[in-house]
Design an enzyme around this catalytic site. Structure first.
Site, PDB file in Angstrom:
ATOM      1  N   THR A  49      32.877 -28.700   4.898  1.00 55.74           N
ATOM      2  CA  THR A  49      31.692 -29.526   4.698  1.00 55.74           C
ATOM      3  C   THR A  49      31.753 -30.718   5.648  1.00 55.74           C
ATOM      4  O   THR A  49      32.653 -30.806   6.489  1.00 55.74           O
ATOM      5  CB  THR A  49      31.621 -30.036   3.249  1.00 55.74           C
ATOM      6  N   CYS A  50      30.825 -31.666   5.473  1.00 55.01           N
ATOM      7  CA  CYS A  50      30.806 -32.821   6.359  1.00 55.01           C
ATOM      8  C   CYS A  50      31.965 -33.769   6.093  1.00 55.01           C
ATOM      9  O   CYS A  50      32.214 -34.679   6.884  1.00 55.01           O
ATOM     10  CB  CYS A  50      29.485 -33.581   6.242  1.00 55.01           C
ATOM     11  N   GLN A 115      25.881 -33.109  -6.043  1.00 57.40           N
ATOM     12  CA  GLN A 115      25.813 -31.694  -6.396  1.00 57.40           C
ATOM     13  C   GLN A 115      25.938 -30.755  -5.198  1.00 57.40           C
ATOM     14  O   GLN A 115      26.140 -29.553  -5.374  1.00 57.40           O
ATOM     15  CB  GLN A 115      24.487 -31.396  -7.099  1.00 57.40           C
ATOM     16  N   GLN A 120      28.065 -25.655  -1.430  1.00 60.53           N
ATOM     17  CA  GLN A 120      28.985 -25.413  -0.323  1.00 60.53           C
ATOM     18  C   GLN A 120      30.138 -24.507  -0.758  1.00 60.53           C
ATOM     19  O   GLN A 120      30.591 -23.642   0.007  1.00 60.53           O
ATOM     20  CB  GLN A 120      29.489 -26.756   0.206  1.00 60.53           C
ATOM     21  N   ALA A 189      17.871 -27.699  10.502  1.00 61.64           N
ATOM     22  CA  ALA A 189      16.981 -27.096   9.506  1.00 61.64           C
ATOM     23  C   ALA A 189      17.743 -26.291   8.468  1.00 61.64           C
ATOM     24  O   ALA A 189      17.176 -25.439   7.784  1.00 61.64           O
ATOM     25  CB  ALA A 189      15.949 -26.212  10.204  1.00 61.64           C
ATOM     26  N   GLY A 190      19.042 -26.587   8.324  1.00 61.20           N
ATOM     27  CA  GLY A 190      19.838 -25.902   7.320  1.00 61.20           C
ATOM     28  C   GLY A 190      19.720 -26.562   5.960  1.00 61.20           C
ATOM     29  O   GLY A 190      18.782 -27.319   5.691  1.00 61.20           O
ATOM     30  N   ALA A 191      20.727 -26.306   5.090  1.00 63.92           N
ATOM     31  CA  ALA A 191      20.700 -26.843   3.730  1.00 63.92           C
ATOM     32  C   ALA A 191      20.700 -28.367   3.731  1.00 63.92           C
ATOM     33  O   ALA A 191      19.934 -29.000   2.995  1.00 63.92           O
ATOM     34  CB  ALA A 191      21.896 -26.312   2.947  1.00 63.92           C
TER      35      ALA A 191
END
Length: 448
Positions: A49-50, A115, A120, A189-191
């Protein structure tokens, strides 16, 4: 077989280390394939994840597996084992499961209670399932972790404020700008891009431009936002980024691209065409970073990124909610460990009963040869009597060993059964053969 976790997160590593270790959705199957090539690893799942990169592997030996994970991640990131271990954490067996449940609950997130981590984890599990790198152990672990997350969000108020990394970054930007956002740009343009767009619409933005390498995906997101929130939206490719930034109050970047998408030159060109007197807020939520950090030195530009959000007081959930969440994690972990310990002893019990059945059949055949004059009813009655005796003798120890298996070190009782009844190594496992089509579990059974 036990679960090994090797990970880095916002709690343990600076952003530049997270960037180097970041694994894109495109690279994830290749990383998993390399992990499965190691003899000590039979299942693997990657959560990236980020603000975290974590590898969950089902292994039959700790040190060889840890070395294999280190080699794969080192090759991917260009970092040495020593460089990685300086910032990494390693969890094994029960501690690995506890960590994943804690992560799924949002308790280890940069924004406590957010959330997005559930989606993820679901994405990581789905990828492992599709790649056939998740066998029985990871299936059960990931599914239980998702249940933990759902329970925490439904039974506590940990996400009452609806905070996320996106919402906190946007709020920080507003404080810097001293005003609300009128127009915005979302790169990606992803989640995460969808989440950013929805947050901006709720914050009162009336003009939103979605930028993406694939214009069709940008159009899809822009259309959804316009339909659901009734604001003006636009969709452009990367070649339209500079112009879009020149008219924006805030730019949110959350692209999965490797390397900077927005360079200093891009921002400088946007500023040159800018007619607004308000500052340009750049919110970089990508990992690796999408915006060259040097852009923050340009006059009239303020950069908010993952590094700057660390320790933000707004990211903390209420104490009572975090404690309630931790209680749920502890309860679910206890249930999970109990079920796992009982599952581990089941093949041994099955092997013991099979061994007893084989002995009974052998003795009945011997009886038939010694007493050939017995008629069929007599022979059937003797067979039933022998089986009843064996079943009654095995009932108490097999029930008890399942009960004892749920206690700490319960695997010792199964080991004692195998030793006492001379069950050959691997006999227990062969009774519960791996599901067909599962590369991960089939490999694990073969190596056993």
């Amino acid at each position: 077989m036990s679960v090994l976790l090797f990970g880095v997160s916002h709690r343990s590593a600076p952003v530049d280390v997270l960037e180097r270790l970041a694994i894109s959705d495109h690279d994830r199957p290749k990383i998993v394939d390399k992990l499965l090539a190691a003899r000590a690893v039979s299942e693997a799942m990657v959560v990236s994840t980020c603000n975290r990169v974590e590898v969950y592997a089902v292994v039959d030996a700790f040190h060889p597996a840890l070395e294999a994970v280190g080699e794969v991640l080192g090759e991917h990131s260009g970092m040495t084992i020593n460089d990685m271990t300086t910032h990494a954490y390693v969890r094994y067996s029960e501690a690995a499961a506890e960590h994943l449940f804690t992560v799924a609950a949002g308790l280890d997130s940069l924004v406590v209670g957010e959330q997005q981590i559930l989606g993820q984890i679901r994405n990581a599990y789905s990828s492992a399932d599709s790649n056939k790198s998740a066998g029985r152990v990871l299936h059960e672990l990931a599914q239980q972790a998702l249940r933990v997350g759902k329970r925490v969000h439904s039974e506590t108020g940990i996400d009452r404020a609806g905070a996320s990394v996106v919402s906190v970054a946007l709020h920080r930007g507003k404080l810097i700008a001293g005003s609300d956002y009128g127009s915005a740009v979302v790169l990606g343009a992803g989640a995460m891009g969808g989440l950013a767009a929805a947050n901006l619409a709720r914050e009162g933005v009336n003009d939103l431009t979605v930028v993406n390498r694939t214009v069709a995906k940008a159009s899809h997101l822009a259309d959804n936002v316009r339909t659901n929130h009734g604001i003006e939206t636009h969709a452009v490719g990367l070649d339209g980024l500079t112009e879009a930034m020149s008219d924006a109050d805030v730019v949110v970047t959350c692209s999965g691209s490797i390397g900077s998408v927005v360079g200093v030159g891009d921002v400088h060109k946007a500023l040159a065409r800018r007619t607004k007197s308000t500052p340009l807020i750049l919110c970089d939520l990508g990992l690796p970073r999408n915006i060259d950090p040097a852009a923050a030195r340009l006059p009239g530009v303020h950069l908010v990124d993952i590094e700057s959000l660390r320790g933000d007081a707004e990211t903390q959930a209420a104490h009572k909610d975090t404690e309630a969440a931790r209680t749920i994690v502890a309860d679910e972990l206890a249930d999970y460990l109990t079920s796992q310990r009982q599952a581990e002893v089941t093949p041994t019990v099955a092997a013991l009963r099979q061994r007893a059945a084989d002995v009974v059949e052998a003795e009945i055949l011997r009886l038939n040869s010694r007493l050939p004059d017995l008629d069929d009813p007599q022979r059937d009655e003797v067979a039933r009597a022998v089986r009843r005796v064996v079943d009654k003798l095995l009932h108490a120890p097999t029930v008890r060993v399942k009960q004892l298996a749920s206690t700490p070190n319960g695997d010792h009782y199964a080991e004692a059964l195998r030793e006492l009844f001379e069950l050959k190594p691997g006999a227990a496992e062969s009774v519960s053969s791996a599901p067909s089509g599962s590369r991960a579990t089939t490999k694990g059974s073969g190596e056993k």
